[in-house]
Scaffold this motif. Sequence first.
Motif, PDB file in Angstrom:
ATOM      1  N   VAL A  95       0.855  -1.183   0.000  1.00 44.53           N
ATOM      2  CA  VAL A  95       0.000   0.000   0.000  1.00 44.53           C
ATOM      3  C   VAL A  95       0.892   1.234   0.000  1.00 44.53           C
ATOM      4  CG1 VAL A  95      -1.739   1.277   1.309  1.00 44.53           C
ATOM      5  CG2 VAL A  95      -1.785  -1.211   1.304  1.00 44.53           C
ATOM      6  N   CYS A  96       0.580   2.171  -0.876  1.00 43.87           N
ATOM      7  CA  CYS A  96       1.245   3.476  -0.857  1.00 43.87           C
ATOM      8  C   CYS A  96       0.416   4.386   0.039  1.00 43.87           C
ATOM      9  CB  CYS A  96       1.365   4.055  -2.267  1.00 43.87           C
ATOM     10  SG  CYS A  96       2.533   3.174  -3.282  1.00 43.87           S
ATOM     11  N   TYR A  97       0.919   4.605   1.239  1.00 42.76           N
ATOM     12  CA  TYR A  97       0.183   5.389   2.231  1.00 42.76           C
ATOM     13  C   TYR A  97       0.534   6.864   2.074  1.00 42.76           C
ATOM     14  CZ  TYR A  97      -1.584   7.123   6.610  1.00 42.76           C
ATOM     15  OH  TYR A  97      -2.255   7.845   7.556  1.00 42.76           O
ATOM     16  N   PRO A  98      -0.457   7.730   1.821  1.00 49.71           N
ATOM     17  CA  PRO A  98      -0.175   9.167   1.688  1.00 49.71           C
ATOM     18  C   PRO A  98       0.034   9.806   3.071  1.00 49.71           C
ATOM     19  CG  PRO A  98      -2.514   8.750   1.398  1.00 49.71           C
ATOM     20  CD  PRO A  98      -1.856   7.412   1.561  1.00 49.71           C
ATOM     21  N   LEU A  99       1.213  10.336   3.297  1.00 45.10           N
ATOM     22  CA  LEU A  99       1.544  10.926   4.588  1.00 45.10           C
ATOM     23  C   LEU A  99       1.011  12.341   4.713  1.00 45.10           C
ATOM     24  CD1 LEU A  99       5.250   9.772   4.894  1.00 45.10           C
ATOM     25  CD2 LEU A  99       3.373   9.087   6.376  1.00 45.10           C
ATOM     26  N   GLN A 100       0.465  12.648   5.875  1.00 42.12           N
ATOM     27  CA  GLN A 100       0.091  14.010   6.207  1.00 42.12           C
ATOM     28  C   GLN A 100       1.077  14.610   7.205  1.00 42.12           C
ATOM     29  OE1 GLN A 100      -3.978  14.035   7.510  1.00 42.12           O
ATOM     30  NE2 GLN A 100      -4.734  13.164   5.602  1.00 42.12           N
ATOM     31  N   LEU A 132       4.461   6.690   2.144  1.00 45.36           N
ATOM     32  CA  LEU A 132       5.091   5.604   2.879  1.00 45.36           C
ATOM     33  C   LEU A 132       4.626   4.291   2.263  1.00 45.36           C
ATOM     34  CD1 LEU A 132       6.773   4.829   5.433  1.00 45.36           C
ATOM     35  CD2 LEU A 132       4.628   4.814   6.688  1.00 45.36           C
ATOM     36  N   LEU A 133       5.562   3.457   1.846  1.00 44.66           N
ATOM     37  CA  LEU A 133       5.217   2.157   1.279  1.00 44.66           C
ATOM     38  C   LEU A 133       5.098   1.156   2.420  1.00 44.66           C
ATOM     39  CD1 LEU A 133       4.765   0.469  -1.295  1.00 44.66           C
ATOM     40  CD2 LEU A 133       7.231   0.004  -1.278  1.00 44.66           C
ATOM     41  N   VAL A 134       3.923   0.551   2.535  1.00 44.96           N
ATOM     42  CA  VAL A 134       3.624  -0.372   3.629  1.00 44.96           C
ATOM     43  C   VAL A 134       3.232  -1.720   3.048  1.00 44.96           C
ATOM     44  CG1 VAL A 134       2.098  -0.800   5.600  1.00 44.96           C
ATOM     45  CG2 VAL A 134       2.826   1.522   5.089  1.00 44.96           C
ATOM     46  N   HIS A 135       3.782  -2.788   3.620  1.00 52.66           N
ATOM     47  CA  HIS A 135       3.374  -4.140   3.231  1.00 52.66           C
ATOM     48  C   HIS A 135       2.555  -4.730   4.366  1.00 52.66           C
ATOM     49  CE1 HIS A 135       3.713  -8.538   2.915  1.00 52.66           C
ATOM     50  NE2 HIS A 135       3.613  -8.288   1.618  1.00 52.66           N
ATOM     51  N   THR A 136       1.399  -5.277   4.021  1.00 57.23           N
ATOM     52  CA  THR A 136       0.561  -5.942   5.024  1.00 57.23           C
ATOM     53  C   THR A 136       0.429  -7.404   4.673  1.00 57.23           C
ATOM     54  OG1 THR A 136      -1.512  -5.496   3.876  1.00 57.23           O
ATOM     55  CG2 THR A 136      -0.756  -3.846   5.430  1.00 57.23           C
ATOM     56  N   LEU A 137       0.397  -8.231   5.673  1.00 51.66           N
ATOM     57  CA  LEU A 137       0.302  -9.674   5.473  1.00 51.66           C
ATOM     58  C   LEU A 137      -1.082 -10.089   5.009  1.00 51.66           C
ATOM     59  CD1 LEU A 137       1.695 -12.429   5.759  1.00 51.66           C
ATOM     60  CD2 LEU A 137       0.921 -12.459   8.136  1.00 51.66           C
ATOM     61  N   ASP A 138      -2.099  -9.413   5.523  1.00 51.48           N
ATOM     62  CA  ASP A 138      -3.471  -9.780   5.195  1.00 51.48           C
ATOM     63  C   ASP A 138      -4.339  -8.529   5.240  1.00 51.48           C
ATOM     64  OD1 ASP A 138      -5.454 -11.791   4.582  1.00 51.48           O
ATOM     65  OD2 ASP A 138      -6.214 -11.500   6.620  1.00 51.48           O
TER      66      ASP A 138
END
Length: 162
Positions: A95-100, A132-138
């Motif tokens: 997920v590309c998380y948009p930072l505030q 912020l690039l975030v990897h989630t397992l599920d």
Amino acid sequence: MLDRLSFPQPWLSAILFTTWQFLNNGLSGASVVMGLLLAWLIPQITAGFWPERPVFARPWRVPAYLARLVKDIIVASFSVARLILSPRQPRPVFVCYPLQLEHPLAITILASTISLTPGTVSADVSEDRKTLLVHTLDAGSEQEVIDAIHERYEKPLMEMFQ
């Protein structure tokens, strides 16, 4: 003159002093003097390496943030264990998380919080510090992950720093 005798990083000094006392396995006059000397000297020597001090607008919110983090780590640990032991396949997603957040320390705390929580890892911060690039397992969806991070972690950090 008194400025040079002050503690430039008081929290670091407190941590160094406490750690020194634990390493000495007790209090004695010599260990207290040496602990105070180290707690003053190490921040003085490393002062040039430290960025500007973070300004917490609302420092009283830090304990609640840490309590939420500990609770989330415990809950996520059980969720990941349940996922691994179940026959259902995980649905990993980047997920590309948009930072505030804008302050570098706040972004670092957010990225560390995400990585500390089992099942998620912050993989990268864009050069402009906007994503912020975030990897989630599920995850059910990318938006679900974005909303959860924003509500649980980024919003409280914004309140602490701004």
